[in-house]
Design an enzyme around this catalytic site. Structure first.
Site, PDB file in Angstrom:
ATOM      1  N   SER A  20      39.594 112.692  66.033  1.00  0.00           N
ATOM      2  CA  SER A  20      40.135 114.002  65.640  1.00  0.00           C
ATOM      3  C   SER A  20      40.429 114.916  66.829  1.00  0.00           C
ATOM      4  O   SER A  20      40.209 116.129  66.760  1.00  0.00           O
ATOM      5  CB  SER A  20      39.204 114.691  64.630  1.00  0.00           C
ATOM      6  OG  SER A  20      39.126 113.930  63.442  1.00  0.00           O
ATOM      7  N   GLU A  30      38.364 100.235  63.663  1.00  0.00           N
ATOM      8  CA  GLU A  30      39.096  99.700  62.507  1.00  0.00           C
ATOM      9  C   GLU A  30      39.202  98.173  62.598  1.00  0.00           C
ATOM     10  O   GLU A  30      39.218  97.481  61.580  1.00  0.00           O
ATOM     11  CB  GLU A  30      40.480 100.373  62.411  1.00  0.00           C
ATOM     12  CG  GLU A  30      40.334 101.820  61.945  1.00  0.00           C
ATOM     13  CD  GLU A  30      41.386 102.777  62.469  1.00  0.00           C
ATOM     14  OE1 GLU A  30      42.429 102.325  62.969  1.00  0.00           O
ATOM     15  OE2 GLU A  30      41.149 104.005  62.372  1.00  0.00           O
ATOM     16  N   GLU A  32      34.278 106.547  70.438  1.00  0.00           N
ATOM     17  CA  GLU A  32      34.894 107.025  69.202  1.00  0.00           C
ATOM     18  C   GLU A  32      33.876 106.964  68.067  1.00  0.00           C
ATOM     19  O   GLU A  32      33.756 105.922  67.397  1.00  0.00           O
ATOM     20  CB  GLU A  32      36.105 106.166  68.860  1.00  0.00           C
ATOM     21  CG  GLU A  32      37.210 106.230  69.892  1.00  0.00           C
ATOM     22  CD  GLU A  32      38.560 105.970  69.257  1.00  0.00           C
ATOM     23  OE1 GLU A  32      39.427 106.840  69.332  1.00  0.00           O
ATOM     24  OE2 GLU A  32      38.729 104.901  68.642  1.00  0.00           O
ATOM     25  N   ASN A  62      47.304 106.381  70.042  1.00  0.00           N
ATOM     26  CA  ASN A  62      47.165 105.153  69.261  1.00  0.00           C
ATOM     27  C   ASN A  62      47.931 105.353  67.958  1.00  0.00           C
ATOM     28  O   ASN A  62      47.482 106.082  67.075  1.00  0.00           O
ATOM     29  CB  ASN A  62      45.665 104.899  69.002  1.00  0.00           C
ATOM     30  CG  ASN A  62      45.419 103.729  68.078  1.00  0.00           C
ATOM     31  OD1 ASN A  62      46.341 102.968  67.761  1.00  0.00           O
ATOM     32  ND2 ASN A  62      44.175 103.575  67.642  1.00  0.00           N
ATOM     33  N   LYS A 111      48.519 103.223  65.689  1.00  0.00           N
ATOM     34  CA  LYS A 111      47.962 102.381  64.618  1.00  0.00           C
ATOM     35  C   LYS A 111      49.094 101.659  63.863  1.00  0.00           C
ATOM     36  O   LYS A 111      50.112 101.333  64.469  1.00  0.00           O
ATOM     37  CB  LYS A 111      47.065 103.220  63.695  1.00  0.00           C
ATOM     38  CG  LYS A 111      45.993 103.984  64.492  1.00  0.00           C
ATOM     39  CD  LYS A 111      44.900 104.566  63.656  1.00  0.00           C
ATOM     40  CE  LYS A 111      43.905 105.288  64.568  1.00  0.00           C
ATOM     41  NZ  LYS A 111      42.755 105.818  63.833  1.00  0.00           N
ATOM     42  N   HIS A 156      38.499  98.462  68.673  1.00  0.00           N
ATOM     43  CA  HIS A 156      38.614  99.695  67.888  1.00  0.00           C
ATOM     44  C   HIS A 156      37.783  99.536  66.607  1.00  0.00           C
ATOM     45  O   HIS A 156      37.720  98.453  66.032  1.00  0.00           O
ATOM     46  CB  HIS A 156      40.082  99.970  67.562  1.00  0.00           C
ATOM     47  CG  HIS A 156      40.294 101.337  66.977  1.00  0.00           C
ATOM     48  ND1 HIS A 156      39.996 101.624  65.664  1.00  0.00           N
ATOM     49  CD2 HIS A 156      40.729 102.495  67.520  1.00  0.00           C
ATOM     50  CE1 HIS A 156      40.252 102.905  65.430  1.00  0.00           C
ATOM     51  NE2 HIS A 156      40.696 103.456  66.552  1.00  0.00           N
ATOM     52  N   GLY A 188      39.952 110.305  62.281  1.00  0.00           N
ATOM     53  CA  GLY A 188      40.838 110.606  61.163  1.00  0.00           C
ATOM     54  C   GLY A 188      40.253 111.552  60.127  1.00  0.00           C
ATOM     55  O   GLY A 188      40.787 111.678  59.027  1.00  0.00           O
TER      56      GLY A 188
END
Ligand code: PGA
Length: 257
Positions: A217, A101, A171, A12, A14, A99, A177
């Site tokens: 991660s 985000e 996730e 991904n 992003k 996702h 991250g």
């Protein structure tokens, strides 16, 4: 990882790269993978404006291409949005949906995500449903409740055929991250829980076919541990997918575990 499910590793990208960077990364990946590949199914997800260029570069390679999102509406007057029908013209394989985000920064709800999944199926894109708890929710002991709610809302009413095709990606938000990846055993517990939900919804056979990825991660040192767990069928990789050597090492996890 069971033998009935082919492992799947998705990068991904992003909103990280410019057009030339996306093109360069796709070219490097294509070259690296061509020479050594006998691994899991794989795909990368560039930003919308780079999808066509990346897809054209990866033509004829084993690396598929996916979108990072889509709008659930049918084509029409929705300024600024990109719908499933438009993406399907690009001959993509996957669409990441829900996702964290998107949920966190763009206010996506479980119902929005459910509609997006249906839109992806409408045009033959494989939805990758992302879900996972925040650190606060984990510390409050509500991981299971959050996961059941997010996955339950997304899969409600889907036929068993669709449920077998759907890809899910657990996730945990606190692992994205941050460099703090989840313990394999904790991730496996959530994956087993989700496979149980799929089984209730679609029966044992379908649930055994559905791939459930872990994301948060993931790198070349920890990927093998995840893939060795019974219900973890692959990885959704953010940061580490931007480095072609590292991403290819992740794809070759079997060679170094
Ligand atoms: P990360 O991101 O690998 O950088 O933690 C994963 C993701 O958001 O899909």
């Amino acid at each position: 990882m069971s033998t009935v499910r082919r492992p799947l590793i998705i990068g991904n990208w992003k909103m990280n790269l410019g057009l030339n960077q996306s093109i360069g990364l796709a070219k490097e990946l294509k070259n690296l993978v061509a020479s050594i590949y006998a691994g899991p199914e794989t795909a990368v997800c560039p930003s919308f404006p780079h999808l066509l260029a990346v897809r054209q570069i990866l033509e004829g390679s084993v690396i598929g291409v996916g979108a990072q999102d889509l709008a659930p509406q049918k084509p029409g007057a929705y300024t600024g949005a990109v719908c499933a029908e438009q993406l399907s013209e690009l001959e993509l394989r996957f669409a990441l949906l829900g996702h964290s985000e998107r949920r966190q920064f763009f206010g996506e709800t479980d119902m929005d995500v459910a509609e997006k999944i249906r839109a992806a199926f409408r045009v033959g894109l494989v939805p990758v449903l992302c879900f996972g708890e925040t650190l606060e929710q984990r510390e409050a002991g509500s991981t299971e409740e959050v996961v059941v709610r997010q996955v339950g809302a997304a899969i409600e009413g889907l036929e068993s055929q669709a449920l077998a095709t759907l890809v899910l990606a657990y996730e945990p938000i606190w692992a994205i991250g941050t460099g703090h990846s989840a313990e394999v055993a904790d991730a496996q517990d959530v994956h087993r829980l989700v496979r149980g939900l799929l089984q209730e919804a679609a029966g044992e056979e379908s649930a055994q076919t559905t791939r459930i990825l872990y994301g948060g991660s993931v790198n070349s040192s920890n990927v093998g541990g995840y893939l060795a767990a019974e219900d973890i069928d692959g990885a959704l990789v953010g940061g580490a997918s931007l480095d072609p050597d590292e991403f290819v090492k992740i794809l070759c996890y079997q060679d170094h575990t």
